[in-house]
Design an enzyme around this catalytic site. Structure first.
Site, PDB file in Angstrom:
ATOM      1  N   HIS A   1       0.927  -1.225  -0.091  1.00  0.00           N
ATOM      2  CA  HIS A   1      -0.049  -0.023  -0.046  1.00  0.00           C
ATOM      3  C   HIS A   1       0.961   1.286  -0.084  1.00  0.00           C
ATOM      4  O   HIS A   1       1.790   1.377   0.642  1.00  0.00           O
ATOM      5  CB  HIS A   1      -0.959  -0.035   1.506  1.00  0.00           C
TER       6      HIS A   1
ATOM      7  N   ALA B   1     -10.878  -4.666   1.360  1.00  0.00           N
ATOM      8  CA  ALA B   1     -11.906  -4.271   2.234  1.00  0.00           C
ATOM      9  C   ALA B   1     -12.240  -2.810   2.046  1.00  0.00           C
ATOM     10  O   ALA B   1     -11.397  -1.836   1.522  1.00  0.00           O
ATOM     11  CB  ALA B   1     -11.258  -4.195   3.693  1.00  0.00           C
TER      12      ALA B   1
ATOM     13  N   SER C   1      -6.677   0.734  -1.598  1.00  0.00           N
ATOM     14  CA  SER C   1      -5.921  -0.044  -2.500  1.00  0.00           C
ATOM     15  C   SER C   1      -6.548  -0.362  -3.700  1.00  0.00           C
ATOM     16  O   SER C   1      -7.194   0.667  -4.221  1.00  0.00           O
ATOM     17  CB  SER C   1      -5.740  -1.460  -1.725  1.00  0.00           C
TER      18      SER C   1
HETATM   19  N1  HPA Z   1     -11.847   4.187   4.457  1.00  0.00           N
HETATM   20  C1  HPA Z   1     -10.789   3.756   3.537  1.00  0.00           C
HETATM   21  N2  HPA Z   1     -10.433   2.486   3.546  1.00  0.00           N
HETATM   22  C2  HPA Z   1     -11.340   1.825   4.016  1.00  0.00           C
HETATM   23  C3  HPA Z   1     -12.246   1.957   4.938  1.00  0.00           C
HETATM   24  C4  HPA Z   1     -12.858   3.032   5.016  1.00  0.00           C
HETATM   25  O1  HPA Z   1     -14.021   3.513   5.650  1.00  0.00           O
HETATM   26  N3  HPA Z   1     -12.783   0.608   5.423  1.00  0.00           N
HETATM   27  C5  HPA Z   1     -12.079  -0.410   4.992  1.00  0.00           C
HETATM   28  N4  HPA Z   1     -10.881   0.089   4.286  1.00  0.00           N
END
Ligand code: HPA
Length: 276
Positions: free
Chosen positions: A87, A117, A216
């Site tokens: 990242h 995620a 990401s």
């Molecule tokens: N923001 C940015 N990145 C993330 C989030 C979020 O709310 N949840 C998981 N990754």
């Protein structure tokens, strides 16, 4: 050596090391984002190569979470798994983050499945929901294609009308319907992190058309699409975004919801792979 020669040489050296460790060259690569790491445990692993053993792959920053490139079979389908990814917020440049995808493209990757995620901006969605990316907002992403262009990979000014392949997306949505796994389609906004967004930033992203936000996927998608790789990307909405969520955002919550939803994502991807 000039910049282009240095990069080309590094790509070849990394690719040769991978080939010397295992000769198979899958045409599909899957990036296992938060919560999806266990997918590789359910597959036949043919080779497991720590990122640290591949020349010019960036040195992982998190001790104990080195990251590995796996060559594996899902059912009968040979795939590369990126078990872990890099990242921007870890301190790498976007060129460094995306170097492995240059190498995989050089090795013959034709399709890339990116998972992540993400925070949810769409008021109709809930934590645990899945979203397949129809498009992205890369406004805050330093372009990984900045600098001399690798003409052998793709053009200087690549078209971005179809970064995410519509046939792969339709096939995923069809598979999801068959398995009764609900999946939305939507737009992912990239933010550099590592801090989560402010409520004002979330309102801005929502007004720009974003359904989800994360740190990401977009750098990888830009580099892979530059090489003509067909891309599918799947987000697990692990939380409602800042200002929409009634509670403060936490990495713990992101990891917990990601782990809870991983079973349906893994089933979905396994069934999807059996069809392509
Ligand atoms: N923001 C940015 N990145 C993330 C989030 C979020 O709310 N949840 C998981 N990754």
């Amino acid at each position: 050596m000039d910049e282009l020669n240095v990069l080309s040489t590094r790509i070849s050296e990394a690719a040769e090391t991978i080939m010397s460790l295992h000769p198979e060259r899958p045409s599909i690569a899957i990036v296992l984002g938060s919560g999806l790491g266990p997918m590789a445990d359910r597959c036949e692993v043919l080779a497991s190569i720590p990122f640290a053993e591949i020349p010019h792959f960036p040195v992982p920053t998190t001790p104990g979470h080195a990251g590995k490139l796996l060559i594996a079979r899902v059912g009968n389908v040979p795939v590369y798994f990126m078990q872990g990814r890099y990242h921007f917020y870890e301190g790498y440049t976007t060129q460094e983050i995306t170097f492995p995808y240059r190498v995989l493209a050089h090795l013959g990757m034709k399709q890339l499945i990116l998972t992540n995620a993400a925070g949810g901006l769409n008021p109709d969605w809930n934590p645990g929901d899945l979203m397949v990316l129809s498009d992205h907002l890369s406004l805050f992403c330093d372009s990984p294609l900045r600098g001399a262009n690798l003409d052998a990979f793709g053009p200087r000014f690549p078209d971005q009308t179809h970064v995410y392949d519509s046939d792969l997306r339709e096939l995923l949505l069809e598979t999801a319907r068959e398995l009764s796994v609900p999946v939305h389609a939507g737009v992912y906004a990239y933010m550099r992190g590592p801090q989560y967004e402010t409520p004002a930033e979330i309102r801005m992203l929502r007004s720009l058309g974003a359904d989800a936000v994360g740190m990401s996927t977009v750098p990888e998608a830009i580099v892979a699409s530059h090489s003509g790789v067909k891309i599918l990307a799947l987000s697990c909405i692990t939380n409602l975004a800042a200002g929409i969520s009634k509670t403060p955002l936490s990495h713990k919550e992101v990891m917990e919801i990601g782990a809870q939803a991983s079973d349906s994502s893994i089933r979905l991807l396994q069934s999807f792979l059996s069809k392509i």
